[in-house]
Structures are given as structure tokens and as C-alpha cells.
Motif scaffolding. Structure first.
Motif, short mmCIF file in Angstrom:
data_model
loop_
_atom_site.label_atom_id
_atom_site.label_comp_id
_atom_site.label_asym_id
_atom_site.label_seq_id
_atom_site.Cartn_x
_atom_site.Cartn_y
_atom_site.Cartn_z
N GLU A 21 0.80 -1.22 0.00
CA GLU A 21 0.00 0.00 0.00
C GLU A 21 0.84 1.28 0.00
N GLU A 22 1.88 1.32 0.78
CA GLU A 22 2.67 2.56 0.89
C GLU A 22 3.43 2.89 -0.40
N PHE A 23 3.56 1.93 -1.31
CA PHE A 23 4.29 2.14 -2.55
C PHE A 23 3.37 2.45 -3.74
N LEU A 24 2.08 2.17 -3.57
CA LEU A 24 1.09 2.41 -4.63
C LEU A 24 0.55 3.83 -4.55
N PRO A 25 0.11 4.39 -5.67
CA PRO A 25 -0.54 5.71 -5.63
C PRO A 25 -1.78 5.64 -4.73
N GLU A 26 -1.96 6.64 -3.88
CA GLU A 26 -3.04 6.64 -2.90
C GLU A 26 -4.43 6.48 -3.53
N ASP A 27 -4.68 7.22 -4.61
CA ASP A 27 -6.01 7.14 -5.24
C ASP A 27 -6.27 5.75 -5.82
N LEU A 28 -5.24 5.11 -6.35
CA LEU A 28 -5.37 3.77 -6.90
C LEU A 28 -5.60 2.76 -5.78
N THR A 29 -4.90 2.94 -4.67
CA THR A 29 -5.06 2.04 -3.53
C THR A 29 -6.51 2.05 -3.04
N GLU A 30 -7.09 3.23 -2.92
CA GLU A 30 -8.48 3.34 -2.48
C GLU A 30 -9.41 2.61 -3.44
N HIS A 34 -11.79 -0.75 -2.65
CA HIS A 34 -13.22 -0.73 -2.99
C HIS A 34 -13.55 -1.89 -3.94
N PHE A 35 -12.72 -2.10 -4.93
CA PHE A 35 -12.90 -3.18 -5.91
C PHE A 35 -12.91 -4.54 -5.20
N LEU A 36 -12.06 -4.69 -4.21
CA LEU A 36 -11.94 -5.96 -3.51
C LEU A 36 -12.98 -6.15 -2.40
N ASP A 37 -13.86 -5.17 -2.23
CA ASP A 37 -14.97 -5.32 -1.29
C ASP A 37 -15.97 -6.36 -1.79
N GLU A 38 -15.97 -6.58 -3.10
CA GLU A 38 -16.89 -7.54 -3.71
C GLU A 38 -16.10 -8.78 -4.13
#
Length: 75
Positions: A21-30, A34-38
Motif C-alpha cells: 500500500e505505501e508504494f502504490l498511488p493513494e487514489d489507486l489504492t483506495e 473498494h474493488f476488492l470489497d466484492e
């Protein structure tokens, strides 16, 4: 990227995302969380984990390429 022959659980994919997470762009991480909530297909989970794997060790250009692949995958 090579093909992964191991089926990864949704839980293991989320765990790998958290570790990178700390290496990925923040907006993409969010968007990824969200995508993995399903529930997602096994193929999608495997592809996501493969893109997260050693993300922190990839070059900047490789990270940008993976960012594009991740964005396309979740769009």
C-alpha cells in the motif's frame, strides 16, 4: 508478467495489497480496496496478486506500467 499457477484467495490478495500500500498511488489504492470489497473471479484475484507482488522492488517505469494494468483491470 508471467502466468501464476497458484490460486490466491481474496484474503491473500487484500493482505498483499496492504503490504504494498505505501508504494502504490493513494487514489489507486483506495479504488483497489473498494474493488476488492466484492467477490472477484479467481483469474482476477490471481492477476491482482501478481501485479502487487514485489511492486516495491520494481523500477519506477515498471510501477507505472503496473499502475496502468491495475487501473484497466478494475475499470
Amino acid at each position: 508478467m508471467g502466468v501464476c499457477n497458484i490460486d490466491h484467495s481474496q484474503e491473500s490478495v487484500v493482505k498483499k495489497l496492504k503490504s504494498q500500500e505505501e508504494f502504490l498511488p493513494e487514489d489507486l489504492t483506495e479504488k483497489l480496496y473498494h474493488f476488492l470489497d466484492e467477490d472477484r473471479s479467481q483469474e482476477t484475484l490471481n492477476e491482482l496478486l501478481h501485479l502487487f507482488k514485489k511492486y516495491d522492488l520494481a523500477s519506477k517505469s515498471e510501477q507505472e506500467e503496473r499502475d496502468g494494468q491495475l487501473t484497466a483491470l478494475i475499470s
